[in-house]
Each structure stands twice: as structure tokens, then as C-alpha cells.
Scaffold this active site. Sequence first.
Site, PDB file in Angstrom:
ATOM      1  N   HIS A 232      -1.890   5.544   8.885  1.00 16.22           N
ATOM      2  CA  HIS A 232      -0.547   6.106   9.086  1.00 16.22           C
ATOM      3  C   HIS A 232      -0.671   7.555   9.563  1.00 16.22           C
ATOM      4  CE1 HIS A 232      -0.200   2.924   6.020  1.00 16.22           C
ATOM      5  NE2 HIS A 232       1.035   2.741   6.404  1.00 16.22           N
TER       6      HIS A 232
ATOM      7  N   GLU B 232       4.708  -4.624   9.053  1.00 17.30           N
ATOM      8  CA  GLU B 232       3.295  -4.595   8.650  1.00 17.30           C
ATOM      9  C   GLU B 232       2.933  -5.736   7.691  1.00 17.30           C
ATOM     10  OE1 GLU B 232       2.758  -0.766   6.802  1.00 17.30           O
ATOM     11  OE2 GLU B 232       3.641  -1.400   4.919  1.00 17.30           O
TER      12      GLU B 232
ATOM     13  N   HIS C  85      10.852  -2.650   3.524  1.00 17.13           N
ATOM     14  CA  HIS C  85      11.195  -1.222   3.520  1.00 17.13           C
ATOM     15  C   HIS C  85      11.532  -0.775   4.933  1.00 17.13           C
ATOM     16  CE1 HIS C  85       6.947  -1.098   4.661  1.00 17.13           C
ATOM     17  NE2 HIS C  85       6.961   0.198   4.850  1.00 17.13           N
TER      18      HIS C  85
ATOM     19  N   HIS D 158       0.830  -1.216   0.000  1.00 16.22           N
ATOM     20  CA  HIS D 158       0.000   0.000   0.000  1.00 16.22           C
ATOM     21  C   HIS D 158       0.862   1.263   0.000  1.00 16.22           C
ATOM     22  CE1 HIS D 158      -0.309  -0.677   4.668  1.00 16.22           C
ATOM     23  NE2 HIS D 158       0.701   0.132   4.406  1.00 16.22           N
TER      24      HIS D 158
HETATM   25 FE   LIG Z   1       1.979   0.905   5.861  1.00 19.11          FE
END
Ligand SMILES: [Fe+2]
Lengths: 280, 122
Positions: free
Chosen positions: A59, A241, A194, A12
Site C-alpha cells: 500500500h 482486494e 470496506h 490485513h
Molecule cells: Fe489492502
Amino acid sequence: MGKIVAGVGTSHVPSIGVAYDTNQQLTPEWKPLFDGYIPAKEWLKEKGVTHAIVIYNDHGTDFFFDKYPTFAMGAADEYPIGDESFGVRDLPSVKGDTDFSFHLANELVLKHEFDLTICQEMLMDHGLLAPYPLLFDHEPDWSVKTVPFNVNVLQHPLPTPRRLWKLGQAMRQSVESYPEDVRVAILGTGGLSHQLHGTRFGHMNEAWDKEFLDRIEDDPESLLDIPHDVWMERGGAEAVEMMMWLTMRGALTPEVTKIHRNYYLPMLTGMGLTVLEDAA
Amino acid sequence: MSKETGHSDHIPGTHVFTGQRSKRGLKLNRFAFSLNQASNREAYLQDAEAYMDNCGLSSWEKEKVLARDYKSLVEEGGGSIYMLLKLGSVTGEGLASLGAQQRGETKEEFMQTRNVALKENE
Ligand SMILES: [Fe+2]
């Protein structure tokens, strides 16, 4: 009766939204990503999906750390698009189904003992929106009704991978006990590798991403006891995540039919897509 | 596990966002979160110092925000990278700029380490 007809794992990454809004689908930088979603979107349309349960994380669009729920599920007919500080994206508000959400809430809380925060108002964040238009039509309005399901993957302690898997199993039973003939896609979002902070900013791990894509399909239970620290070591701190894909996978049969997969590793994040359905 | 950070911090270059760090950065992160509102972005751009005073930021926090020192804000100030990213809406910086600064590089140096350059919000 309700039925889960599709399982989708998807990244996402917010820059997907920027690229979508500025029509970069065919540029050399973005084509490998957007092309990957075309067969997925077609297939979801063929399956006649009416509802999507989206496991994602906010977020800092609507939720702030002063009070931070571990699991927060939307129960509304409409969810406005949030302003993440860069303005509101030009997309129709996400449409929900309050009755279906409350059915899931009753089942998950009373039968399966998941103590949820129920949200009658919720602003949509890129955790849901970045991949959404790549998977479902939205003109003039969204083709599916959505249940946004927000997981705390930002402020430790986080829920364990096994808990997220069990949530998926409970989600399946809860969908199947719904009296109406809803055809549900369940989406697990986030990742892949990431890291966005510290001197390790920019860490990516292609080998781990590909191993994860294999294991989520063929051997998901082997992922359930991996501690948070190991997810962070391998994929980068923010890649923890990826655990949210386990809820999607837990909602499917032990064996699955693989419909589609895509992987692209451009700048900061491994971008993965996997489309699955119950084994016939 | 350290009582102060809530984590062993054994992963090099990594500062896991624990409850303890979140507590330390509560005002800083709330300030960044407030930039979700357009009127707050305007107020910040008009008078950054006054806006940060209203948010109750310490002089250390104000100094680091104005210096765009994300490294210190994350490593020492309890800043959440997801909240700090919102500062890009008033500074014009994207994620790669925040990242390069944390790595002690220029954005150009950092971009040379990447497979593909993508455009971001900036
Ligand atoms: Fe995320």
C-alpha cells in the site's frame, strides 16, 4: 517433496498492527478479533508449517505508481520492515528462502506462464504484517520462512479473479515439484468489505462478507467471473482486494476441510479469517 | 468508459483509481509517498510550502493539501487514498478524519455511524 498443508484467508487491516503493538488484545474493542486468531495460530504450529507464501498487496510502502508490477514476488533471505510514514514496527525482519523463491519463479514463469517481477529487495507492508504475528511466532525470530507475493489491486486495470485462481493452482504444482520437504501455508489476504474514499467512505456489507466466506469454502469457482465493478459495488471500492483469497483457495483441493473461521465488523472494515486444509 | 478517468464511475460516491487518475495524481502521490522517509517528514514540518515546491506540486495541489481537502485531492486531483493517508504522519489525522472530510461530516458525526470506535495511527 513440498506440500501445501494449510490455506488461510485473512484481512490485513493496518489498525490490527497498531492494536497489537499497543497490547490491546484483551480490550472489548479488539478481543473479538484477536481471540479468533488464537486457535488458528495453534493449529498452524501443530501442522509444522515451515514456509508461508503470502498473497498480499503493498500500500505504498515499497512500490510506487511510476512503475507498477501486476505480480511481484520476493526472492531473498531477508525482507526489512518498511516505514509506512508512521515509523517502523518493532518486529524482526521477515525471513525468506531464496532457493525456494527461485524454484517457484522458474516453475511459475517457465511452466505456468506467469510473467513475474522478481524482487531481490522488498520492504514489508501491513498487507503482510498486520495479520502475521497473529498467525506465526516471531520471538526471537519468525517461525516460518516467507515468500511475499505482491499483487496490484490498487491501480486499475487489475488482474482478474480467474487469473488469481489459476495462479493458486500453478502455485500448488510449483510447491509440489520442490525436492525438499517444505510444509507450506498459503495465505490470501485483504478485505473484507470496506471503502476508504469518496462520499461512500465507510461502506461495509456484512451480508456480502458472510456470503463470500461461505463461497470461498464451498463454491469458490462461482466467484471467478464476478467483474471488478461488482466486487466494488458489493464490498466497497477498496474491497476488490478480496480477490487475493482466490489464489489461496486455488492452491487447495476442490473440496476442503474447514478448520476455523472468524468474523468481526467493528469500524471501517469487515475483518475475516478462514483456515482450511485439503480434504482428506 | 470515460477517456478522462478510465472508468464509467457509475458507483455513487466512488472514484475508481484508474491509470488515468494515477497519471493525473503522479506528483501529488509521489509527494505523499516520500513521507515514508523520516527526514522528509521533518523537512515538510519545517517548511511545508518549500517541501511541496521541491516535489513540483501545483498551486492548486499545495492549497488543497494545506486545507486538508482530501475530497478534492481524490475526486479531482488523482490522489490515491493509500498515499494521502501518509499525510496523517505530518498532520496528526487518522483514516476516520480523512473519511469524514470526504463525506462532508465532522469526525464526531462520522463516528456515530460506526459499530465500534478503534484507535488508529494518529
Ligand atoms: Fe489492502
